[in-house]
Each structure stands twice: as structure tokens, then as C-alpha cells.
Scaffold this active site. Structure first.
Site, PDB file in Angstrom:
ATOM      1  N   GLY A  22     103.422  37.910  -1.859  1.00  0.00           N
ATOM      2  CA  GLY A  22     102.672  39.120  -2.173  1.00  0.00           C
ATOM      3  C   GLY A  22     102.583  39.285  -3.665  1.00  0.00           C
ATOM      4  O   GLY A  22     102.799  38.340  -4.428  1.00  0.00           O
ATOM      5  N   LYS A  42     113.992  35.397  -1.989  1.00  0.00           N
ATOM      6  CA  LYS A  42     112.814  36.026  -2.562  1.00  0.00           C
ATOM      7  C   LYS A  42     112.750  35.706  -4.047  1.00  0.00           C
ATOM      8  O   LYS A  42     113.644  36.050  -4.817  1.00  0.00           O
ATOM      9  CB  LYS A  42     112.830  37.544  -2.349  1.00  0.00           C
ATOM     10  CG  LYS A  42     111.565  38.224  -2.878  1.00  0.00           C
ATOM     11  CD  LYS A  42     111.505  39.686  -2.471  1.00  0.00           C
ATOM     12  CE  LYS A  42     110.210  40.337  -2.942  1.00  0.00           C
ATOM     13  NZ  LYS A  42     110.083  41.734  -2.506  1.00  0.00           N
ATOM     14  N   GLU A  96     119.609  37.534   4.424  1.00  0.00           N
ATOM     15  CA  GLU A  96     119.663  36.936   5.753  1.00  0.00           C
ATOM     16  C   GLU A  96     118.260  36.517   6.181  1.00  0.00           C
ATOM     17  O   GLU A  96     117.264  37.113   5.781  1.00  0.00           O
ATOM     18  CB  GLU A  96     120.229  37.918   6.767  1.00  0.00           C
ATOM     19  CG  GLU A  96     119.346  39.140   7.000  1.00  0.00           C
ATOM     20  CD  GLU A  96     119.783  39.984   8.174  1.00  0.00           C
ATOM     21  OE1 GLU A  96     120.017  39.413   9.264  1.00  0.00           O
ATOM     22  OE2 GLU A  96     119.899  41.203   7.998  1.00  0.00           O
ATOM     23  N   ASP A 141     108.166  52.717   1.427  1.00  0.00           N
ATOM     24  CA  ASP A 141     107.137  51.789   1.921  1.00  0.00           C
ATOM     25  C   ASP A 141     107.375  51.441   3.386  1.00  0.00           C
ATOM     26  O   ASP A 141     107.284  50.280   3.793  1.00  0.00           O
ATOM     27  CB  ASP A 141     107.124  50.526   1.061  1.00  0.00           C
ATOM     28  CG  ASP A 141     105.808  49.750   1.181  1.00  0.00           C
ATOM     29  OD1 ASP A 141     104.794  50.364   1.574  1.00  0.00           O
ATOM     30  OD2 ASP A 141     105.787  48.546   0.890  1.00  0.00           O
ATOM     31  N   ALA A 145     104.465  46.298   8.704  1.00  0.00           N
ATOM     32  CA  ALA A 145     104.769  44.989   8.125  1.00  0.00           C
ATOM     33  C   ALA A 145     106.201  44.902   7.625  1.00  0.00           C
ATOM     34  O   ALA A 145     106.730  43.792   7.454  1.00  0.00           O
ATOM     35  CB  ALA A 145     103.805  44.679   6.977  1.00  0.00           C
TER      36      ALA A 145
END
Length: 365
Positions: A22, A42, A96, A141, A145
Site C-alpha cells: 500500500g 512489513k 505473526e 482505521d 480490509a
């Protein structure tokens, strides 16, 4: 984009496959060679042309995401294992690996879900949110999703734009952050997001899951802003017993919204009484399903005699409708408040990235 498969980070994490990306980051499935397990990593993605201050602002944002997700100790919140840096000094979050689809993927692929299943999902998310809010974190948020489904387990993920009590904000004052169709009216007005804002977003998320579409429609972000600020949700036709819960969570005045405890109890009926066990919150009571229906509109509408305030929450004495000043005022607010205007080149709504290993890639909001 460079193919980093096989790359070894921190001497132990070997990248295996790209899971999603993203505006703020890229998520990889990786193998922890020291503990012989799979994890999700990430990676921070820095926009081109940032100066040193801008880069530090983005790095601070990823660090805050890691801290926000690491604060709660709850099975319904993504587990953060570590924060590492590569040879260039860019940070990575080690989490995880959640094996499953997001709620967004499930609805898009399978269509609207039965009310009983949505109620079970809602109870688990509410239980996770209670743990998140208790640590001084507001997610900001909540959307389909960012709700991952792993068997019977429901996992709240992506704390990329979360606010953390006691830490300075990383976005210019007045900026709007989040995904428009799931943002609360007070966020639209440029006010700080609160635990009640997360509950609104959860209501919009559950509505989407059971109806197959969000509660507010519009041909673009501006139309959605106006609809959220001034209009009622599109009438639900599939929700059944979930209807009063959705109505209670989607009240425009945050002081009139159902608390997490009230919504949790109301969802017990549609869920068949099932759900995660947890101790009752101090001061919370059981609210009957009929009591979640808002009072009839009119100047003489009686106050709602619902249960007392939940933890950290003050209810307004009168339970009237929340007036935002009409369409003209809403548009004036939207004109005056920039959406996602960043400090030092970074924005809190730079495109949420799925922060755990659901196996389908995700795009920016």
C-alpha cells in the site's frame, strides 16, 4: 520493483513471498531461521524526493505503528514480535503470520454474510477493541480490509494511522485520516478520533459485511463525506436482528452511540449467545435488544433510559439527534479541512497496508 525474495534481514528473517502493498509499506511472508517459523514482515516504503526530515517522519510513523499494535495483549490483536532495521537503516515490523482472508476479501468473493456470522465477528472485534482502547490506543482505521479471519479467530490488524495516548501526533492538525466510507462524522469535521469513532467504523464494517455494501454511497470521496455528515445510512435489508446494533453504532453524535459493552451484549442475540468470554466492564449493564432502537424523532422525544456510561465515557444528558449544520455547513467544513495533509512529507492516511499475512494482496485506500 526489486525482487527481494531470498533476502536475509537481521541475520534471521529470509523473505519468501510478497503478500501485499500500500501507500506506506510492503508486507512479506518470511521465514525466521532462528526459531524455524513463518512470520510477516512489513517494510517501510519511502516516497521519492523526501529530505532527511521527511524520511525521519515516515520512520517515526512505522515505529508508532509497531508500538500501538504491541501495547494490547489480546488474541484478537495482531502480535508484533520485533522491530528491526535493514542495512540502509529503514525499519521493518516483524509480526505473526495470519493465514486467512480479510473480511473485505470474504464479502467480495462470497457476497453478504449471514447476520449470525457477522454478529460473531463483531463480538470478537469489540472484545479486541476494548483491549486496544484500554491501553490508550485509538485504531482510526477499522474497516473490512483490516479484519482478518483465521478459522474461528478474528484478528484486528494495521495500526498504521493509530493514535497513541501520550505520544505526539504525526499529522498536521486538521488533516483527515482513514478510509472515507468508514470514517465517523466527527473525523469528517476534523475533530480528534476517539474510541467512539472506532465504534462508528465498526458499525459501518458490520453493515458492509451483512449488506454487501457500505452504509453510505457516493460517486467520490466528497459525496461520501457529505453523506456521512448529513444523511442516514442506506436502509438495511439483510441485517435482521443486527439492525438495532447497526443503528446504535451509526448514530452521528458520539455521545449517543452504543458503548462497546452495550453493542457486545446486543450482538449476543443474533450470534446465538456465542462469543469470546470476558469479564464484565465496571459500570456496564445488559441492554435489551429493543432498547437499542432510537426514540421517535420529534421535539418532544424522551431521553433514552439506557445503562450508565461505560469506562472512560461520558454520555450527554439529552439523547437528541446530532446536527452538523446541514449540507452547506458540511461542505464548508470539508473545504476548510485538507484531507491527509502531511507533516514533513508523511501522512497518517498514506494508504493503509495490511499488516499481517492474509494471503491476498491489498491496495491503498
Amino acid at each position: 520493483m526489486t525482487d527481494d525474495r531470498g533476502r536475509l534481514l537481521a541475520g534471521r528473517y529470509r523473505l519468501a513471498a510478497l503478500l501485499g502493498q500500500g501507500g506506506m509499506g510492503t508486507v512479506w511472508r518470511a521465514h525466521d531461521e532462528q526459531l524455524d517459523r513463518e512470520v510477516a514482515l512489513k517494510e517501510l516504503r519511502l516516497p521519492e524526493g523526501l529530505d532527511a526530515a521527511g524520511q525521519q517522519a515516515w520512520i517515526a510513523r512505522l515505529d508508532r505503528e509497531a508500538r500501538a499494535a504491541a501495547r494490547p495483549k489480546h488474541p484478537g490483536v495482531i502480535t508484533v514480535h520485533d522491530r528491526i532495521a535493514d542495512e540502509d537503516g529503514r525499519p521493518w515490523i516483524v509480526m505473526e503470520l495470519v493465514r486467512g482472508r480479510s473480511l473485505d476479501d470474504l464479502v467480495k468473493e462470497d457476497g453478504p454474510l449471514p447476520p449470525a456470522r457477522v454478529a460473531l465477528i463483531g463480538r470478537q472485534v469489540l472484545d479486541a477493541l476494548r483491549a486496544v482502547h484500554a491501553t490508550g490506543v485509538v485504531h482510526r482505521d477499522i474497516k473490512p480490509a483490516n479484519v482478518l479471519l483465521e478459522g474461528d479467530r478474528v484478528v484486528l490488524t494495521d495500526f498504521g494511522i493509530a493514535s497513541v495516548e501520550g505520544e505526539p501526533g504525526l499529522t498536521r492538525s486538521g488533516a483527515l485520516m482513514g478510509t472515507p466510507v468508514y470514517m465517523s462524522p466527527e473525523q469528517m469535521r476534523g475533530l480528534p478520533a476517539t474510541a467512539e469513532s472506532d465504534l462508528w467504523s465498526l458499525g459501518a464494517t458490520l453493515y458492509t459485511a451483512v449488506e454487501g455494501h457500505p452504509p453510505f454511497n457516493g460517486s467520490g470521496s466528497w459525496a461520501v463525506f457529505v453523506a456521512v455528515a448529513t444523511e442516514d445510512p442506506v436502509p438495511a435489508v439483510r441485517a435482521g436482528e443486527l439492525g438495532p446494533v447497526l443503528t446504535g453504532l451509526l448514530r452521528k453524535d458520539p455521545a449517543q452511540r452504543l458503548t462497546a459493552e452495550e453493542a457486545y451484549e446486543l450482538l449476543a442475540g443474533p450470534a446465538g449467545g456465542a462469543g469470546p468470554s470476558r469479564p464484565a466492564a465496571a459500570g456496564s449493564g445488559t441492554l435489551r435488544l429493543a432498547e437499542a432502537v432510537p426514540p421517535a424523532a420529534g421535539p418532544a422525544a424522551a431521553p433514552d433510559p439506557g445503562p450508565g456510561p461505560g469506562p472512560g465515557r461520558t454520555r450527554a444528558g439529552a439523547r437528541g439527534r446530532y446536527v452538523l449544520g446541514g449540507l452547506a455547513a458540511a461542505v464548508a467544513v470539508l473545504v476548510a479541512v485538507p484531507w491527509g495533509l502531511p507533516d514533513s512529507g508523511a501522512s497518517d492516511d498514506a494508504g493503509p497496508t495490511r499488516s499481517a499475512g492474509a494471503l491476498a494482496p491489498t491496495g491503498p485506500s
